[in-house]
Design a protein around this motif. Structure first.
Motif, PDB file in Angstrom:
ATOM      1  N   ALA A  82       0.832  -1.204   0.000  1.00 31.12           N
ATOM      2  CA  ALA A  82       0.000   0.000   0.000  1.00 31.12           C
ATOM      3  C   ALA A  82       0.867   1.255   0.000  1.00 31.12           C
ATOM      4  O   ALA A  82       0.596   2.223  -0.735  1.00 31.12           O
ATOM      5  CB  ALA A  82      -0.927  -0.012   1.212  1.00 31.12           C
ATOM      6  N   GLU A  83       1.914   1.245   0.818  1.00 30.95           N
ATOM      7  CA  GLU A  83       2.803   2.410   0.865  1.00 30.95           C
ATOM      8  C   GLU A  83       3.583   2.579  -0.432  1.00 30.95           C
ATOM      9  O   GLU A  83       3.817   3.714  -0.883  1.00 30.95           O
ATOM     10  CB  GLU A  83       3.771   2.269   2.038  1.00 30.95           C
ATOM     11  N   LYS A  84       3.988   1.483  -1.033  1.00 35.49           N
ATOM     12  CA  LYS A  84       4.730   1.538  -2.294  1.00 35.49           C
ATOM     13  C   LYS A  84       3.897   2.218  -3.375  1.00 35.49           C
ATOM     14  O   LYS A  84       4.392   3.069  -4.125  1.00 35.49           O
ATOM     15  CB  LYS A  84       5.115   0.134  -2.738  1.00 35.49           C
ATOM     16  N   ILE A  85       2.628   1.854  -3.446  1.00 37.48           N
ATOM     17  CA  ILE A  85       1.729   2.439  -4.443  1.00 37.48           C
ATOM     18  C   ILE A  85       1.490   3.917  -4.141  1.00 37.48           C
ATOM     19  O   ILE A  85       1.575   4.770  -5.031  1.00 37.48           O
ATOM     20  CB  ILE A  85       0.409   1.659  -4.483  1.00 37.48           C
ATOM     21  N   ALA A  86       1.205   4.222  -2.884  1.00 37.85           N
ATOM     22  CA  ALA A  86       0.954   5.618  -2.501  1.00 37.85           C
ATOM     23  C   ALA A  86       2.168   6.501  -2.780  1.00 37.85           C
ATOM     24  O   ALA A  86       2.036   7.642  -3.253  1.00 37.85           O
ATOM     25  CB  ALA A  86       0.571   5.686  -1.030  1.00 37.85           C
ATOM     26  N   GLN A  87       3.355   5.984  -2.497  1.00 40.78           N
ATOM     27  CA  GLN A  87       4.580   6.763  -2.713  1.00 40.78           C
ATOM     28  C   GLN A  87       4.814   7.012  -4.201  1.00 40.78           C
ATOM     29  O   GLN A  87       5.194   8.121  -4.604  1.00 40.78           O
ATOM     30  CB  GLN A  87       5.775   6.034  -2.115  1.00 40.78           C
ATOM     31  N   ALA A  88       4.590   5.993  -5.016  1.00 44.35           N
ATOM     32  CA  ALA A  88       4.803   6.137  -6.456  1.00 44.35           C
ATOM     33  C   ALA A  88       3.883   7.196  -7.052  1.00 44.35           C
ATOM     34  O   ALA A  88       4.313   8.028  -7.866  1.00 44.35           O
ATOM     35  CB  ALA A  88       4.582   4.792  -7.145  1.00 44.35           C
ATOM     36  N   VAL A  89       2.639   7.177  -6.651  1.00 40.46           N
ATOM     37  CA  VAL A  89       1.659   8.142  -7.170  1.00 40.46           C
ATOM     38  C   VAL A  89       1.994   9.560  -6.690  1.00 40.46           C
ATOM     39  O   VAL A  89       1.909  10.529  -7.456  1.00 40.46           O
ATOM     40  CB  VAL A  89       0.236   7.740  -6.720  1.00 40.46           C
ATOM     41  N   LYS A  90       2.380   9.671  -5.437  1.00 41.91           N
ATOM     42  CA  LYS A  90       2.741  10.981  -4.881  1.00 41.91           C
ATOM     43  C   LYS A  90       3.977  11.544  -5.566  1.00 41.91           C
ATOM     44  O   LYS A  90       4.020  12.730  -5.919  1.00 41.91           O
ATOM     45  CB  LYS A  90       2.980  10.850  -3.380  1.00 41.91           C
ATOM     46  N   ASP A  91       4.993  10.684  -5.762  1.00 48.32           N
ATOM     47  CA  ASP A  91       6.243  11.146  -6.355  1.00 48.32           C
ATOM     48  C   ASP A  91       6.064  11.619  -7.793  1.00 48.32           C
ATOM     49  O   ASP A  91       6.662  12.621  -8.197  1.00 48.32           O
ATOM     50  CB  ASP A  91       7.282  10.019  -6.323  1.00 48.32           C
ATOM     51  N   LYS A  92       5.252  10.905  -8.558  1.00 49.12           N
ATOM     52  CA  LYS A  92       5.141  11.227  -9.985  1.00 49.12           C
ATOM     53  C   LYS A  92       4.108  12.299 -10.291  1.00 49.12           C
ATOM     54  O   LYS A  92       4.316  13.139 -11.177  1.00 49.12           O
ATOM     55  CB  LYS A  92       4.819   9.965 -10.785  1.00 49.12           C
TER      56      LYS A  92
END
Length: 301
Positions: free
Chosen positions: A144-154
């Motif tokens: 869940a954190e991996k997905i949230a971080q990817a979306v936030k970063d990009k």
């Protein structure tokens, strides 16, 4: 000012792989009827339900004077091998919303609900033996954190997690576990009143407990009578939906007057998304949408 939206799931446009998919109402009718029944916004629905070209999506939503608030992204988070695919799916949706100009919309992340037989069969009556192990929880939370971080970063888009019956995060205890294992600044909570009640909790308690962690709110009611009728015949999650477990607002046991009072007291000024999940071809969506809007108007929203 609190603003009220609805979502395609109220018209039977669901993320599940169902035979009834052919009975889905088209997105044009859904958007028209969301507008006609007094709502100001919508969520995206399952990928491909609405246009996936940013300019077309923006045109369809804007010409009705609506806003796009978020998009549901289901991922089998307990399976580490599905995480990369989940990131890709979330980024694809985030890109569409970003390029359409909806940069404040949410990724509404959820489990791949309805895909695990035991959880689907026992929705609303989950026991601890049906849950995740310590190791599985670690995998789930990191995904869940991996997905949230990817979306936030990009794209700078925030992610909320939607607890959901027929998935691995259904009960209050399971929600507590996921919230304790994830960064509160990275992953918010989409509190769904109906799913929280169906999962065995009191939504008002959850609203007070999670407070600032709640970034997105779904208004859904819950009928204990429909749940009981389904359980008596050993019905699964979809059987409960067919029996109307998610009834019109005000006809179930969710205490919306007190929930609304609490939201106003805490100064909540964002969106509330009304959802009355139905299966494709079931019920009278527009009439229900109107009844739900009228009910909220009677409560001052």
């Amino acid at each position: 000012m609190i603003k009220i939206a609805n979502a395609p799931c109220s018209w039977g446009a669901l993320e599940f792989d169902l035979e009834e998919k052919s009975d889905e109402i088209g997105f044009e009718q859904v958007l028209d009827e969301i507008k006609e029944t007094g709502y100001l916004g919508t969520e995206l629905g399952d990928w491909g339900f609405m246009p996936t070209d940013p300019s077309k999506l923006k045109a369809e939503i804007s010409k009705r004077g609506l806003q796009l608030l978020g998009a549901f992204v289901p991922v089998a988070l307990a399976d580490k091998s599905k995480h990369s695919r989940g990131v890709e799916a979330a980024l694809k949706v985030a890109q569409l919303m970003y390029n359409s100009g909806y940069k404040n919309a949410f990724i509404v992340l959820a489990d791949e609900n309805g895909s695990v037989t035991e959880r689907t069969k026992n929705a609303g009556r989950i026991t601890s033996e049906m849950g995740l192990s310590k190791e599985q929880w670690s995998v789930y939370a990191s995904g869940a954190e991996k997905i949230a971080q990817a979306v936030k970063d990009k794209y700078g888009i925030r992610t909320v997690f939607h607890h959901h019956c027929a998935g691995y995060v259904e009960t209050p205890e399971e929600i507590d576990m996921l919230m304790s294992l994830t960064d509160p600044n990275l992953l918010g909570l989409c509190l769904d009143m109906g799913h929280y009640a169906f999962g065995g909790g009191n939504p008002l308690h959850a609203l007070k407990k999670y407070d600032e962690r709640i970034w997105h709110v779904h208004f859904k009611d819950y009928s204990p009578d429909a749940a009981k009728a389904s359980q008596e015949v050993n019905g699964d999650y979809f059987d409960a939906i067919k029996r109307g477990v998610f009834c019109e607002l005000g006809k179930g046991n969710v205490d919306f007057p007190r929930i609304i009072s609490h939201l106003k007291e805490k100064g909540y000024k964002d969106w509330i998304v009304v959802e009355q999940d139905i299966l494709p071809g079931m019920g009278k969506p527009k009439e229900c949408a109107q009844a739900n809007r009228d009910y909220l108007i009677s409560l001052g929203l």
